[in-house]
Design an enzyme around this catalytic site. Structure first.
Site, PDB file in Angstrom:
ATOM      1  N   ARG A   1      32.468  11.842  21.276  1.00  0.00           N
ATOM      2  CA  ARG A   1      32.256  13.021  20.423  1.00  0.00           C
ATOM      3  C   ARG A   1      31.154  12.715  19.426  1.00  0.00           C
ATOM      4  NH1 ARG A   1      36.371  15.578  15.893  1.00  0.00           N
ATOM      5  NH2 ARG A   1      35.192  14.155  14.580  1.00  0.00           N
TER       6      ARG A   1
ATOM      7  N   TYR B   1      32.397  17.946   7.851  1.00  0.00           N
ATOM      8  CA  TYR B   1      33.524  17.468   8.635  1.00  0.00           C
ATOM      9  C   TYR B   1      33.057  16.447   9.679  1.00  0.00           C
ATOM     10  CZ  TYR B   1      36.662  16.841  12.374  1.00  0.00           C
ATOM     11  OH  TYR B   1      37.411  16.211  13.319  1.00  0.00           O
TER      12      TYR B   1
ATOM     13  N   ASP C   1      32.846  18.914  17.857  1.00  0.00           N
ATOM     14  CA  ASP C   1      33.914  19.651  17.173  1.00  0.00           C
ATOM     15  C   ASP C   1      33.301  20.533  16.086  1.00  0.00           C
ATOM     16  OD1 ASP C   1      36.248  20.556  16.002  1.00  0.00           O
ATOM     17  OD2 ASP C   1      37.129  18.560  15.732  1.00  0.00           O
TER      18      ASP C   1
ATOM     19  N   HIS D   1      35.116  22.584  14.280  1.00  0.00           N
ATOM     20  CA  HIS D   1      36.148  22.585  13.242  1.00  0.00           C
ATOM     21  C   HIS D   1      36.303  23.947  12.565  1.00  0.00           C
ATOM     22  CE1 HIS D   1      38.834  20.223  10.500  1.00  0.00           C
ATOM     23  NE2 HIS D   1      38.954  19.517  11.604  1.00  0.00           N
TER      24      HIS D   1
ATOM     25  N   GLU E   1      34.479  22.341  20.632  1.00  0.00           N
ATOM     26  CA  GLU E   1      35.865  22.412  20.159  1.00  0.00           C
ATOM     27  C   GLU E   1      36.027  23.318  18.942  1.00  0.00           C
ATOM     28  OE1 GLU E   1      37.412  18.496  19.463  1.00  0.00           O
ATOM     29  OE2 GLU E   1      38.820  19.188  17.932  1.00  0.00           O
TER      30      GLU E   1
ATOM     31  N   GLU F   1      44.232  22.283  18.337  1.00  0.00           N
ATOM     32  CA  GLU F   1      44.907  21.162  17.660  1.00  0.00           C
ATOM     33  C   GLU F   1      45.845  21.641  16.555  1.00  0.00           C
ATOM     34  OE1 GLU F   1      41.300  19.086  16.489  1.00  0.00           O
ATOM     35  OE2 GLU F   1      41.708  19.543  14.397  1.00  0.00           O
TER      36      GLU F   1
ATOM     37  N   ARG G   1      44.258  21.993  23.333  1.00  0.00           N
ATOM     38  CA  ARG G   1      44.354  20.745  22.554  1.00  0.00           C
ATOM     39  C   ARG G   1      45.693  20.535  21.848  1.00  0.00           C
ATOM     40  NH1 ARG G   1      41.013  17.451  21.198  1.00  0.00           N
ATOM     41  NH2 ARG G   1      41.236  17.495  18.921  1.00  0.00           N
TER      42      ARG G   1
ATOM     43  N   GLU H   1      41.880  12.659  23.105  1.00  0.00           N
ATOM     44  CA  GLU H   1      41.142  12.154  21.936  1.00  0.00           C
ATOM     45  C   GLU H   1      41.750  10.825  21.489  1.00  0.00           C
ATOM     46  OE1 GLU H   1      41.488  14.623  18.435  1.00  0.00           O
ATOM     47  OE2 GLU H   1      39.600  13.900  17.628  1.00  0.00           O
TER      48      GLU H   1
ATOM     49  N   TRP I   1      37.987  25.039   6.550  1.00  0.00           N
ATOM     50  CA  TRP I   1      37.588  23.632   6.598  1.00  0.00           C
ATOM     51  C   TRP I   1      37.698  23.060   7.984  1.00  0.00           C
ATOM     52  CZ3 TRP I   1      39.740  18.778   7.661  1.00  0.00           C
ATOM     53  CH2 TRP I   1      38.825  17.718   7.431  1.00  0.00           C
TER      54      TRP I   1
HETATM   55  O1  EZ4 Z   1      40.462  17.263  11.260  1.00  0.00           O
HETATM   56  O2  EZ4 Z   1      43.404  15.604  12.419  1.00  0.00           O
HETATM   57  O3  EZ4 Z   1      39.490  16.681  16.527  1.00  0.00           O
HETATM   58  N1  EZ4 Z   1      39.958  16.175  15.564  1.00  0.00           N
HETATM   59  C1  EZ4 Z   1      40.078  16.758  14.356  1.00  0.00           C
HETATM   60  C2  EZ4 Z   1      40.754  15.954  13.275  1.00  0.00           C
HETATM   61  C3  EZ4 Z   1      41.406  16.855  12.219  1.00  0.00           C
HETATM   62  C4  EZ4 Z   1      42.500  16.103  11.499  1.00  0.00           C
HETATM   63  C5  EZ4 Z   1      43.192  16.998  10.477  1.00  0.00           C
HETATM   64  O4  EZ4 Z   1      44.347  16.384   9.977  1.00  0.00           O
HETATM   65  O5  EZ4 Z   1      39.637  17.872  14.184  1.00  0.00           O
HETATM   66  O6  EZ4 Z   1      39.840  15.076  12.693  1.00  0.00           O
HETATM   67 CO    CO Z   2      39.238  18.829  16.063  1.00  0.00          CO
END
Ligand code: EZ4
Ligand code: CO
Length: 403
Positions: free
Chosen positions: A148, A160, A211, A213, A237, A263, A284, A340, A403
């Protein structure tokens, strides 16, 4: 019939907080389950200790499905991260117990191995593209088949996925939430150049992932997916916040970049439309946050009907107990995609001795009976709980972003 005699919650913080449920039985066999919910750990600990444990004592430890339904339907207030993490912990511990009594590693009870190992992806990140690719090259040299990539965004101080430490990423970074600045425009300009440079440097034989996020709108995500298509990413992702599952129709109309999400999902209902309409490629959801082995198998079976494969979350805030359970699940199901894998600190590995191991880009759960992971309570006691939060993001005008 083994009866549940005791169940206890153990909270420990070997570098970060973990919540573990330990269930004991009349057979003298015990099982463990992960109940960690990053930034809200004690809510799950209380849900278990104050509300779930009293309901467990004296029950048949083998009745996993019935206990799952008892905790889910019996609460009346269904779903949500706290409830589902608590149910997951009970479910995981009971599978651990059943497999130990059967004298088999858990994956054998789930149908046996469908593959020789579980392909994982590691996290390469850096402040600049150059630094990110330096780190990615180290992963490639260490045998990783999938990496990643997250890089700093010019003009933004912190984003992030980019850590201070090169190989350990720990997002919960303050005893109150820290704040970071977000600009979608700056971010969107930064990702395609990273992937272009990555293909130049790393070639085409390694899978590359990214990702988002939850930072984009559907049409922005469509744009990014299209921009990345020439570099053939394995997946994009969490492109948008996914409460509104229909959003993914818009992304799908605009790009062939494979989509992964889930996730933060807690149940099959959070991804029903996404899977049914074939709006995603990878789901996920993972053991601890989506109701344990029992519920994850249901999601995976449903996904398999719709060409969706799994890509379980495996960040450091999911304990080695969750990782072990995920690996037994991953090894057994037909529609596994990728797992992951962020390595835990040494202190964490000492608190949770485990049988899983990494070899040639793959993890294997090992051949120990049960989950093959335990909690060393004497070690755990050395690390008291420390309040910690995930950061928040604000846009340049001060308003809150996801976030
Ligand atoms: O931000 O697990 O793909 N992984 C992620 C992680 C999440 C954390 C949040 O608690 O997006 O890094
Ligand atoms: Co993630």
């Amino acid at each position: 019939m083994p009866k549940i005699t005791a169940a206890r919650v153990i909270v420990t913080s070997p570098g970060r907080n973990f919540v573990t449920l330990k269930i004991e039985t009349t057979d003298g066999v015990h099982g463990v389950g992960d109940a960690t919910l990053n930034g809200r750990e004690l809510a799950v600990a209380s849900y278990l200790t104050d509300h779930v444990v009293p309901m467990l004592i004296g029950r048949d430890a083998h009745a996993i499905e019935d206990i799952w339904q008892y905790l889910y339907k019996g609460a009346y207030w269904r779903r949500g991260p706290v409830t589902m993490a608590a149910i997951a912990a009970v479910d995981t511990a009971l599978w651990d117990i059943k497999a130990k009594i059967a004298g088999l590693p858990l994956y054998q009870l789930l149908g046996g191995a469908s593959r020789t190992g579980v392909m994982v992806y590691g996290h390469a990140n850096g402040a600049t593209i150059e630094e990110t690719l330096e780190n990615a090259a180290v992963y490639a040299e260490n045998g990783y088949k999938a990496i990643r990539l997250q890089s700093g965004v010019p003009g933004l101080k912190s984003v992030y996925g980019v850590s201070k430490d090169r190989f350990v990423y720990e997002p919960a970074d303050g005893d109150l939430p820290t704040e970071s600045l977000w600009s979608t425009e700056k971010y969107l300009r930064s990702v395609a150049p990273l992937f272009e440079a990555a293909r130049d440097r790393l070639g085409w034989d390694v899978h590359l992932l990214h990702d988002v996020h939850h930072r984009l709108t559907p049409i922005e995500a469509g744009r990014l997916g299209k921009d990345l298509e020439p570099y053939r990413p394995f997946w994009m992702e969490d492109a948008v916040p996914a409460e509104n599952q229909a959003s993914f129709r818009i992304i799908r109309q605009h790009t062939t970049t494979p989509l992964a999400v889930g996730e933060v999902f807690n149940s099959i209902w959070d991804c029903k439309q996404l899977i049914e309409e074939q709006l995603i490629d990878y789901i996920r959801t993972t053991i601890v946050h989506a109701g344990g082995v029992t519920h994850l198998r249901k999601i995976a079976s449903f996904a398999d009907l719709h060409h969706v494969r799994t890509g379980c979350h495996g960040a450091t805030d999911l304990s080695p107990v969750c990782m072990a359970a995920a690996l037994h699940f991953d090894l057994s199901i037909p529609n596994f995609g990728i797992q992951e894998y962020m390595r835990h600190t040494e202190a964490t590995d000492e608190v949770f001795p485990h049988a899983y191991s990494f070899h040639d880009g793959m993890l294997h759960p090992g051949e120990v009976v049960g989950l093959g992971v335990d909690i060393d309570e004497a070690e755990a006691a050395k690390y008291p709980y420390k309040r910690a939060y995930l950061p928040i993001a604000r846009r340049e005008d001060g308003s809150m972003h996801d976030w």
